[in-house]
Write a protein that holds these residues in place. Structure first.
Motif, PDB file in Angstrom:
ATOM      1  N   ARG A   1     -20.568  40.246  39.812  1.00  0.00           N
ATOM      2  CA  ARG A   1     -19.833  41.456  39.454  1.00  0.00           C
ATOM      3  C   ARG A   1     -20.009  41.709  37.962  1.00  0.00           C
ATOM      4  N   PRO A   2     -20.753  42.717  37.572  1.00  0.00           N
ATOM      5  CA  PRO A   2     -20.935  42.997  36.143  1.00  0.00           C
ATOM      6  C   PRO A   2     -19.597  43.252  35.455  1.00  0.00           C
ATOM      7  N   ARG A   3     -19.499  42.812  34.214  1.00  0.00           N
ATOM      8  CA  ARG A   3     -18.261  43.036  33.462  1.00  0.00           C
ATOM      9  C   ARG A   3     -18.065  44.515  33.138  1.00  0.00           C
ATOM     10  N   GLY A   4     -19.140  45.233  32.940  1.00  0.00           N
ATOM     11  CA  GLY A   4     -19.077  46.663  32.645  1.00  0.00           C
ATOM     12  C   GLY A   4     -20.164  47.377  33.414  1.00  0.00           C
ATOM     13  N   ARG A   5     -20.837  48.319  32.778  1.00  0.00           N
ATOM     14  CA  ARG A   5     -21.969  48.965  33.412  1.00  0.00           C
ATOM     15  C   ARG A   5     -23.071  47.928  33.664  1.00  0.00           C
ATOM     16  N   THR A   6     -23.634  47.985  34.837  1.00  0.00           N
ATOM     17  CA  THR A   6     -24.643  46.993  35.201  1.00  0.00           C
ATOM     18  C   THR A   6     -25.755  46.916  34.166  1.00  0.00           C
ATOM     19  N   GLU A   7     -26.282  48.081  33.760  1.00  0.00           N
ATOM     20  CA  GLU A   7     -27.413  48.108  32.826  1.00  0.00           C
ATOM     21  C   GLU A   7     -27.070  47.446  31.494  1.00  0.00           C
ATOM     22  N   ASP A   8     -25.804  47.529  31.081  1.00  0.00           N
ATOM     23  CA  ASP A   8     -25.404  46.962  29.792  1.00  0.00           C
ATOM     24  C   ASP A   8     -25.356  45.439  29.806  1.00  0.00           C
ATOM     25  N   GLY A   9     -25.328  44.848  30.994  1.00  0.00           N
ATOM     26  CA  GLY A   9     -25.208  43.395  31.086  1.00  0.00           C
ATOM     27  C   GLY A   9     -26.458  42.682  31.513  1.00  0.00           C
TER      28      GLY A   9
END
Length: 264
Positions: free
Chosen positions: A242-250
Motif C-alpha cells: 500500500r503506497p504511503r501517498g501517490r504510487t508514482e511518488d514512492g
C-alpha cells in the motif's frame, strides 16, 4: 535482475481500475497482478492489459463471498463443487489474459473441523484445481498469509504449504512466497528462500511491518532481490504493498531496476 509486477489492487489507486494498467506501464512495469478481476468483463480487462503491453503475472481464483469475510474455500469440506465452478470462471480470464499463474486461497479455519481434515481437503482440492488448469499450462500457487493481517487463515507457514503440495501430488502446484507474510510469521527469509527455491512459483514484497513501500521497515529488500538472482529465480516479483501517498511518488526504491515515477 528481478522482474517486478505492480499489484493493481493496492497500487495506482489514484486511477480507476482499468486505467491502472496504463499507469503502471508508464512507470516502467512490464507485468501486473491483482486480487480479483471478476467484477469487470473479461474483454475489458484483456483490452486494458494488452493496450498497455503488459504481462498478467497472477490473479486469485474466486474466494467465496469476500464481502462477507470469506477468504477462499480450498480447505473447507463441502465446498468442492463451488470451488470448481470458480475455477471454470477463472479459466475464462486466464485464457484471455494469457496468465500462467493463479492463486488458490485456503480459507478461514472453522472451529468444528479438525486440522487433519482441513489439510486433507485442501490437498485434494489443490489436486483437482491443478488438474483442471494443467491443459492451459497454468501453475497453481498457494500462499502462507500472516495471521495478524488475516486472523484465522488456515495456511500461514512455508513448511505447511510445501507439505500440502506434496500431499496433493500436483506437479503444477507451487508456493507463493510473500516475503511480507513470511517475515511476520517466521523470518529467516534468505535461508527459507534458499531452502525451497525449487518449489517457489511466485514472489511478493512489501515493507514490514506496515505494508508500505519495500524501502521501509525491517527487511533488507536489496539483499533479497540479489538473493533471488543468486538462487536462479526467474519468475515475477509482485509489488503487493500500500503506497504511503501517490504510487508514482514512492517508486524511488525501484529505480535501480528500471522503474520510475511517471514524472521521472
Amino acid at each position: 535482475m528481478p522482474r517486478f509486477a505492480a499489484n493493481l489492487s493496492m497500487m495506482f489507486n489514484e486511477y480507476a481500475f482499468l486505467d491502472r494498467f496504463a499507469a503502471a506501464a508508464k512507470c516502467g512495469f512490464k507485468g501486473v497482478e491483482f486480487l480479483f478481476p471478476y467484477e469487470f468483463p473479461v474483454d475489458e480487462v484483456a483490452s486494458a492489459l494488452k493496450g498497455a503491453n503488459l504481462t498478467q503475472a497472477l490473479f486469485n481464483l474466486p474466494p467465496g463471498n469476500w464481502a462477507e469475510g470469506e477468504r477462499g474455500m480450498a480447505c473447507l469440506p463441502g465446498r468442492e463443487a463451488e470451488l470448481m465452478r470458480g475455477v471454470e470462471k477463472a479459466m475464462l480470464y486466464a485464457e484471455a489474459l494469457d496468465c500462467k499463474t493463479v492463486h488458490l486461497m485456503a480459507g478461514l479455519t472453522p472451529r468444528d473441523v479438525s486440522e487433519e481434515r482441513l489439510e486433507a481437503t485442501f490437498a485434494a482440492n489443490l489436486k483437482e484445481v491443478a488438474k483442471a488448469l494443467a491443459p492451459l499450462r497454468i501453475t497453481v500457487v498457494i500462499e502462507p498469509i500472516n495471521r495478524r493481517d488475516m486472523p484465522g487463515y488456515f495456511l500461514s507457514w512455508q513448511e505447511q504449504a510445501r507439505r500440502i503440495i506434496q500431499r496433493s501430488g500436483a506437479l503444477n502446484a507451487k508456493v507463493q512466497m510473500d516475503f511480507y507474510h513470511c517475515q511476520i510469521m517466521e523470518g529467516d527469509l534468505t535461508r527459507r528462500l534458499e531452502g525451497q527455491i525449487g518449489q517457489v512459483g511466485h514472489v511478493q514484497v512489501a515493507g514490514v511491518p506496515d505494508r508500505h513501500e519495500p524501502s521501509e521497515g525491517e527487511v533488507n529488500f536489496p539483499h533479497l532481490f540479489t538473493s533471488l538472482d543468486r538462487v536462479g529465480y526467474t519468475g515475477w516479483v509482485g509489488c503487493e504493498y500500500r503506497p504511503r501517498g501517490r504510487t508514482e511518488d514512492g517508486l524511488g526504491w525501484a529505480s535501480p531496476y528500471g522503474i520510475k515515477g511517471a514524472s521521472a
